[in-house]
Design a protein around this motif. Structure first.
Motif, mmCIF file in Angstrom:
data_model
loop_
_atom_site.group_PDB
_atom_site.id
_atom_site.type_symbol
_atom_site.label_atom_id
_atom_site.label_comp_id
_atom_site.label_asym_id
_atom_site.label_seq_id
_atom_site.Cartn_x
_atom_site.Cartn_y
_atom_site.Cartn_z
ATOM 1 N N LEU A 28 0.833 -1.192 0.000
ATOM 2 C CA LEU A 28 0.000 0.000 0.000
ATOM 3 C C LEU A 28 0.869 1.242 0.000
ATOM 4 O O LEU A 28 1.948 1.257 0.591
ATOM 5 C CB LEU A 28 -0.896 0.012 1.239
ATOM 6 N N GLY A 29 0.372 2.292 -0.616
ATOM 7 C CA GLY A 29 1.056 3.577 -0.570
ATOM 8 C C GLY A 29 0.870 4.215 0.802
ATOM 9 O O GLY A 29 0.018 3.805 1.603
ATOM 10 N N TRP A 30 1.671 5.227 1.077
ATOM 11 C CA TRP A 30 1.628 5.857 2.401
ATOM 12 C C TRP A 30 0.266 6.497 2.671
ATOM 13 O O TRP A 30 -0.275 6.388 3.758
ATOM 14 C CB TRP A 30 2.749 6.887 2.532
ATOM 15 N N GLY A 31 -0.315 7.137 1.686
ATOM 16 C CA GLY A 31 -1.632 7.757 1.859
ATOM 17 C C GLY A 31 -2.709 6.730 2.176
ATOM 18 O O GLY A 31 -3.570 6.945 3.034
ATOM 19 N N THR A 32 -2.656 5.593 1.498
ATOM 20 C CA THR A 32 -3.620 4.520 1.750
ATOM 21 C C THR A 32 -3.431 3.943 3.138
ATOM 22 O O THR A 32 -4.396 3.622 3.827
ATOM 23 C CB THR A 32 -3.464 3.419 0.690
ATOM 24 N N ARG A 33 -2.171 3.821 3.560
ATOM 25 C CA ARG A 33 -1.894 3.307 4.902
ATOM 26 C C ARG A 33 -2.459 4.230 5.977
ATOM 27 O O ARG A 33 -3.040 3.767 6.955
ATOM 28 C CB ARG A 33 -0.391 3.145 5.110
ATOM 29 N N VAL A 34 -2.282 5.531 5.797
ATOM 30 C CA VAL A 34 -2.789 6.491 6.786
ATOM 31 C C VAL A 34 -4.312 6.461 6.818
ATOM 32 O O VAL A 34 -4.922 6.481 7.893
ATOM 33 C CB VAL A 34 -2.244 7.909 6.495
ATOM 34 N N MET A 84 2.795 0.190 10.021
ATOM 35 C CA MET A 84 4.097 -0.464 9.975
ATOM 36 C C MET A 84 4.082 -1.812 9.284
ATOM 37 O O MET A 84 5.132 -2.428 9.130
ATOM 38 C CB MET A 84 4.680 -0.590 11.378
ATOM 39 N N GLY A 85 2.938 -2.285 8.879
ATOM 40 C CA GLY A 85 2.846 -3.583 8.213
ATOM 41 C C GLY A 85 2.615 -4.695 9.222
ATOM 42 O O GLY A 85 3.057 -4.605 10.362
ATOM 43 N N PRO A 86 1.930 -5.751 8.812
ATOM 44 C CA PRO A 86 1.573 -6.805 9.759
ATOM 45 C C PRO A 86 2.764 -7.561 10.331
ATOM 46 O O PRO A 86 2.806 -7.847 11.526
ATOM 47 C CB PRO A 86 0.676 -7.740 8.953
ATOM 48 N N MET A 87 3.755 -7.872 9.502
ATOM 49 C CA MET A 87 4.890 -8.655 10.011
ATOM 50 C C MET A 87 5.739 -7.848 10.976
ATOM 51 O O MET A 87 6.158 -8.357 12.016
ATOM 52 C CB MET A 87 5.748 -9.170 8.846
#
Length: 138
Positions: A28-34, A84-87
């Motif tokens: 995912l892009g940073w905007g999508t993550r936020v 930060m991502g699942p892992m």
């Protein structure tokens, strides 16, 4: 152009595997993550507030509170996975300094739902909700 990128990044000896292509395609892009973080965190807060409002319903209020409070905590924990991502989230949760707290918190989440759905003990569900709060604060 892709070969030039691989050479400059130090990956010129190996071709990207199928798994690497899947990971690159699904990141995912940073905007999508936020946006995902904000949405998931808002759902978590809404569930916790809704659970607090349902606490005053006669007979089933305490069980509804326990369920919605637990779902709110799960959604709030899941919201940080967007950043930060699942892992990486799981690796940080299970670091040696956080291992006991993580296990205690997950155990309280499970025991809250068990006491609400299977054991039908409202007082026990409330106790586990309190322990969830302390585990999250710890």
């Amino acid at each position: 152009m892709d070969k030039l990128k691989r050479v400059l990044s130090g990956r010129d000896a190996e071709e990207p595997s199928g798994l690497a292509e899947v990971i690159d395609a699904t990141s995912l892009g940073w905007g999508t993550r936020v946006k995902g973080f904000i949405a998931c965190f808002a759902i978590g807060c809404l569930c916790s507030i809704l659970g607090s409002c349902l606490l005053w319903i006669p007979k089933k209020g305490l069980v509804l509170f326990a369920v919605f409070y637990t779902l709110g905590n799960i959604a709030s924990i899941g919201s940080t996975m967007f950043l930060m991502g699942p892992m990486k989230q799981l690796k940080r949760m299970f670091e040696p300094t956080r291992l006991i707290t993580t296990i205690f918190m997950l155990l309280c989440l499970i025991l809250t739902l068990c006491s609400a759905f299977w054991w039908h003990k409202a007082g026990l569900a409330l106790l586990f909700c309190i322990l969830q709060f302390f585990a999250m604060a710890w």
